[in-house]
Design an enzyme around this catalytic site. Structure first.
Site, PDB file in Angstrom:
ATOM      1  N   LYS A 116      38.965 119.088  58.995  1.00 27.11           N
ATOM      2  CA  LYS A 116      38.336 118.373  57.888  1.00 27.11           C
ATOM      3  C   LYS A 116      39.317 117.479  57.129  1.00 27.11           C
ATOM      4  O   LYS A 116      38.961 116.394  56.670  1.00 27.11           O
ATOM      5  CB  LYS A 116      37.693 119.372  56.929  1.00 27.11           C
ATOM      6  CG  LYS A 116      36.430 120.022  57.469  1.00 27.11           C
ATOM      7  CD  LYS A 116      35.780 120.882  56.406  1.00 27.11           C
ATOM      8  CE  LYS A 116      34.419 121.394  56.847  1.00 27.11           C
ATOM      9  NZ  LYS A 116      34.503 122.300  57.984  1.00 27.11           N
ATOM     10  N   GLU A 200      38.471 120.791  47.345  1.00 24.45           N
ATOM     11  CA  GLU A 200      37.708 119.616  46.937  1.00 24.45           C
ATOM     12  C   GLU A 200      37.057 119.838  45.578  1.00 24.45           C
ATOM     13  O   GLU A 200      36.759 120.970  45.185  1.00 24.45           O
ATOM     14  CB  GLU A 200      36.601 119.306  47.954  1.00 24.45           C
ATOM     15  CG  GLU A 200      37.106 118.714  49.240  1.00 24.45           C
ATOM     16  CD  GLU A 200      35.981 118.335  50.180  1.00 24.45           C
ATOM     17  OE1 GLU A 200      36.258 117.587  51.120  1.00 24.45           O
ATOM     18  OE2 GLU A 200      34.833 118.788  49.965  1.00 24.45           O
ATOM     19  N   GLU A 274      27.705 114.462  57.544  1.00 24.37           N
ATOM     20  CA  GLU A 274      27.221 115.156  56.353  1.00 24.37           C
ATOM     21  C   GLU A 274      27.857 114.561  55.102  1.00 24.37           C
ATOM     22  O   GLU A 274      29.074 114.332  55.055  1.00 24.37           O
ATOM     23  CB  GLU A 274      27.529 116.647  56.437  1.00 24.37           C
ATOM     24  CG  GLU A 274      26.832 117.353  57.593  1.00 24.37           C
ATOM     25  CD  GLU A 274      26.972 118.858  57.532  1.00 24.37           C
ATOM     26  OE1 GLU A 274      27.800 119.354  56.736  1.00 24.37           O
ATOM     27  OE2 GLU A 274      26.252 119.546  58.278  1.00 24.37           O
ATOM     28  N   GLU A 292      31.826 116.090  56.242  1.00 25.12           N
ATOM     29  CA  GLU A 292      32.303 116.409  57.576  1.00 25.12           C
ATOM     30  C   GLU A 292      31.356 115.798  58.595  1.00 25.12           C
ATOM     31  O   GLU A 292      30.248 115.372  58.263  1.00 25.12           O
ATOM     32  CB  GLU A 292      32.387 117.919  57.791  1.00 25.12           C
ATOM     33  CG  GLU A 292      31.035 118.635  57.707  1.00 25.12           C
ATOM     34  CD  GLU A 292      31.173 120.144  57.858  1.00 25.12           C
ATOM     35  OE1 GLU A 292      32.292 120.624  58.060  1.00 25.12           O
ATOM     36  OE2 GLU A 292      30.136 120.826  57.776  1.00 25.12           O
ATOM     37  N   ASN A 294      29.592 116.845  62.228  1.00 20.67           N
ATOM     38  CA  ASN A 294      29.339 117.863  63.233  1.00 20.67           C
ATOM     39  C   ASN A 294      29.118 117.162  64.562  1.00 20.67           C
ATOM     40  O   ASN A 294      28.150 116.413  64.733  1.00 20.67           O
ATOM     41  CB  ASN A 294      28.112 118.701  62.861  1.00 20.67           C
ATOM     42  CG  ASN A 294      28.386 119.566  61.643  1.00 20.67           C
ATOM     43  OD1 ASN A 294      29.407 120.236  61.572  1.00 20.67           O
ATOM     44  ND2 ASN A 294      27.496 119.543  60.681  1.00 20.67           N
ATOM     45  N   ARG A 296      27.934 117.573  67.465  1.00 18.33           N
ATOM     46  CA  ARG A 296      27.014 118.315  68.335  1.00 18.33           C
ATOM     47  C   ARG A 296      25.602 118.096  67.832  1.00 18.33           C
ATOM     48  O   ARG A 296      25.391 117.452  66.801  1.00 18.33           O
ATOM     49  CB  ARG A 296      27.329 119.809  68.287  1.00 18.33           C
ATOM     50  CG  ARG A 296      27.366 120.349  66.860  1.00 18.33           C
ATOM     51  CD  ARG A 296      27.466 121.850  66.782  1.00 18.33           C
ATOM     52  NE  ARG A 296      27.786 122.338  65.452  1.00 18.33           N
ATOM     53  CZ  ARG A 296      26.928 122.461  64.458  1.00 18.33           C
ATOM     54  NH1 ARG A 296      25.680 122.101  64.628  1.00 18.33           N
ATOM     55  NH2 ARG A 296      27.309 122.931  63.285  1.00 18.33           N
TER      56      ARG A 296
END
Length: 644
Positions: A116, A200, A274, A292, A294, A296
């Site tokens: 990340k 964060e 996201e 982030e 993903n 997939r």
């Protein structure tokens, strides 16, 4: 196009992939562990290969065994689904080295987004907005604490290699930072083999809005957004598309940012970018930040399919087979609204603990799409995620889609394991959610109301009594006839901690009177249930329990009205395992004095860590389980006694 693919996954996603592949004329090879020998995905596939023991590390995470199975069966490509090896770049490299095709992004793309901290730097360089925070490599606890101070509380600790809420902790004040850091690092190490974290800024009214992207390695498009704000402990519960309140300006800005992210890494296949969105002042184009990517297919991809008409798995197979993107951005559009609810085997009153059990009865509604990997008679295993199904409703408007989801949940019948079905129904009736006023804290704020027990009604007790006594089978024309009048039968039904003493008299074929709450209620058996006070109640009696289905599912235990309760649980003098799992750490020894709420041990189950605390103040009399022990649900772990 491929002739045969291997699906390196299990459960509903393996079934979902097999369904589309076979509709395209592609044969499928399933893989299975000892625990999944009779699973639905094995039955649906053209061929199946056993790959090891029930633990994921002994089966679904054994990349070498999976690749060998693909080669031996003549599969040309491997579809990873989600979870397990789907975002493991070493596995992707090994698949390519074996001369096979990985149906997904390149190893380099996965690596670029897998950490990340590095991903946020890459996204910043690509012009994608990122949340203020610390993404450095220095993992010294004091350094991280100082970084949190500089960012300003509240902050989020997030696993660098994480996802799905694992290794994530919200910290409200400096005093709790170190304990949260230790817990997050431990969970991250267990789930991902990497305990590194980043810090964060925590957005106070956050919405989780993600954008579905799809690339072919040369270009990319987006298939609009999904709102995944309805979460519990960072785990998505209900997702929807499009996002409530989304403006054309913000959709364009988010979509363009997501496509820039995909292009920056030469992305190929389905992926999700996201974003965390500040919803305190509505949705604004300058109030979203990258969280982030993903790399997939997402669990919630069906809502995107519903509003776009695109089969994302079909696109995955076509692009992996060498085709270009099936359409351009201007050919994609939104039709209607869709919502997805995740139906889990979990004990809501016990804090949403994962549950197990055999699904003695299972029926899904025909009012919605249902993606599942189980059938009636299947076991919910302690080895894997306890998802039973995803229920997806679509409609021309959000109000209609939500009404259809609400109806589909009420029409779903599950017996044999506790579930979150009633909780999902309560969410669909929540005033704020119904109005589209959502943020990631909604469930946490309103959890008491969402999980409140609704009082059992006389009609429900009458239906349960009729089911318990087998009224539906009493079809003889003379059933219930007695010259001297009705013959009453005593019975007792236990619901929660309450025992209801009832009397029932058969009055005719499949008909009865039930004496309850000082009155009498007429009940009649009908197809699949009972008619009582003008309502139809679906019910089933299985294994000494009566299940009532509907908007408020109930489970009653049959009791002998002449017996007295004699057993009891561990109570305040002991701590038992609430679910099967691995004892990760024990914090006390025999003789230690503890206060109520003190941490006793950590139990790892379903890839999550659960801290068990002292039910009262006292002294540790016995420690019955050590770190590293595998325990079953109900096993005694700690025994307490009064302090001397």
């Amino acid at each position: 196009m491929f002739d045969k693919i291997l699906v390196a996954n299990r459960g509903e996603i393996a079934c979902r992939i097999i369904q589309t592949a076979r509709s395209m004329g592609v044969r499928c090879v399933a893989v299975y562990s000892d625990a999944d020998a009779g699973a639905l995905h094995v039955e649906l596939a053209d061929q199946a290969v056993h790959i090891g023991g029930p633990a994921s590390r002994d089966s679904y995470l054994r990349g070498d065994v999976i690749i060998r199975a693909a080669l031996q069966t003549g599969a040309q490509a491997i579809h990873p689904g989600y979870g397990f090896l789907s975002e493991n770049p070493e596995f992707v490299d090994a698949v390519a080295a074996a001369g096979l095709v990985f149906i997904g992004p390149s190893a380099s793309a996965i690596r670029a987004m897998g950490l990340k901290d590095a991903a946020k730097v890459l996204m910043q360089d690509a012009g994608v907005p990122v949340v203020p925070g610390y993404h450095g490599t220095n993992q010294d606890p004091d350094h991280l604490a100082h970084a949190a101070d500089a960012i300003g509380y509240p902050v989020l600790i997030k696993a660098v290699a994480g996802g799905g809420g694992k290794g994530m902790r919200l910290v409200e004040a400096p005093s709790s930072f170190m304990e949260a850091l230790e817990s997050a690092k431990g969970e991250a190490a267990t789930a991902f083999g990497n305990d590194a974290v980043l810090i964060e800024k925590y957005v106070t009214k956050p919405r989780h809005i993600e954008v579905q992207v799809f690339g072919d390695g040369r270009d990319a498009v987006h298939l609009f957004e999904r709102d995944c704000s309805l979460q519990r402990r960072h785990q998505k519960v209900i997702e929807e598309a499009p996002a409530p309140g989304m403006t054309d300006e913000m959709r364009s800005a988010m979509g363009q940012a997501a496509v820039r992210a995909a292009r920056a890494i030469g992305y190929c296949g389905a992926g999700t970018v996201e974003f965390i969105v500040d919803g305190s002042d509505g949705l604004r184009a300058d109030r979203f930040w990258f969280m982030e990517m993903n790399t997939r297919l997402q669990v919630e991809h069906p809502v995107t399919e519903a509003i776009t008409g695109v089969d994302l798995v079909e696109w995955q197979l076509r692009v992996a087979g060498g085709e270009a993107l099936p359409c351009t951005q201007d050919q994609l559009s939104i039709t209607g609204h869709a919502l997805e609810a995740r139906l889990y085997a979990e004990d809501v009153p016990a804090g949403f603990l994962p549950a197990t059990g055999r699904l003695q009865h299972l029926r899904f509604s025909d009012m919605a799409r249902t993606d599942t990997g189980v059938r009636a008679g299947d076991d919910i295993s302690p080895w894997y995620d306890p998802m039973i199904a995803k229920i997806i409703a679509h409609g021309p408007s959000r109000a209609i889609a939500l009404a259809r989801l609400r109806a589909a949940l009420a029409d779903t019948e599950v017996a044999g394991s506790v579930t979150n079905l009633a909780f999902l129904g309560a969410l669909t009736r929540h005033e704020g959610f119904s109005a589209g006023d959502v943020d990631t804290g909604l469930i946490g704020r309103d959890i008491a109301g969402l999980t409140a027990q609704v009082a059992v009604t006389p009609a429900e007790l009458a239906a349960a009594a009729a089911c318990a006594t087998g009224l539906a089978q009493l079809r003889d024309p003379l059933a219930g006839f007695c010259p001297s009048g009705p013959v009453w039968r005593d019975l007792a039904l236990t619901y929660g901690e309450d025992v209801h003493h009832l009397r029932l008299a058969v009055t005719g074929p499949a008909q009865a009177l039930v004496a309850v709450s000082g009155g009498q209620v007429a009940v009649r058996a009908c197809d699949g249930g009972y008619q009582v006070q003008g309502l139809r109640v679906a019910a089933a009696c299985l294994g000494g329990q009566v299940y009532l289905f509907g908007a408020t599912p109930r489970v009653f235990a049959l009791s002998d009205p002449l017996s007295r309760q004699t057993g009891q649980g561990a109570g305040a003098d002991g701590v038992v395992a609430p679910m099967p799992g691995l004892v990760k750490a024990v914090f006390v020894s025999e003789g230690d004095k503890v206060d109520e709420g003190a941490r006793l041990l950590v139990l790892e189950a379903m890839k999550m860590e659960h801290t068990l605390t002292a039910p009262r103040s006292g002294c540790v009399a016995e420690v019955l389980a050590q770190a590293g022990a595998q325990v079953a649900a109900g096993d005694a772990l700690i025994r307490l006694e009064d302090a001397p």
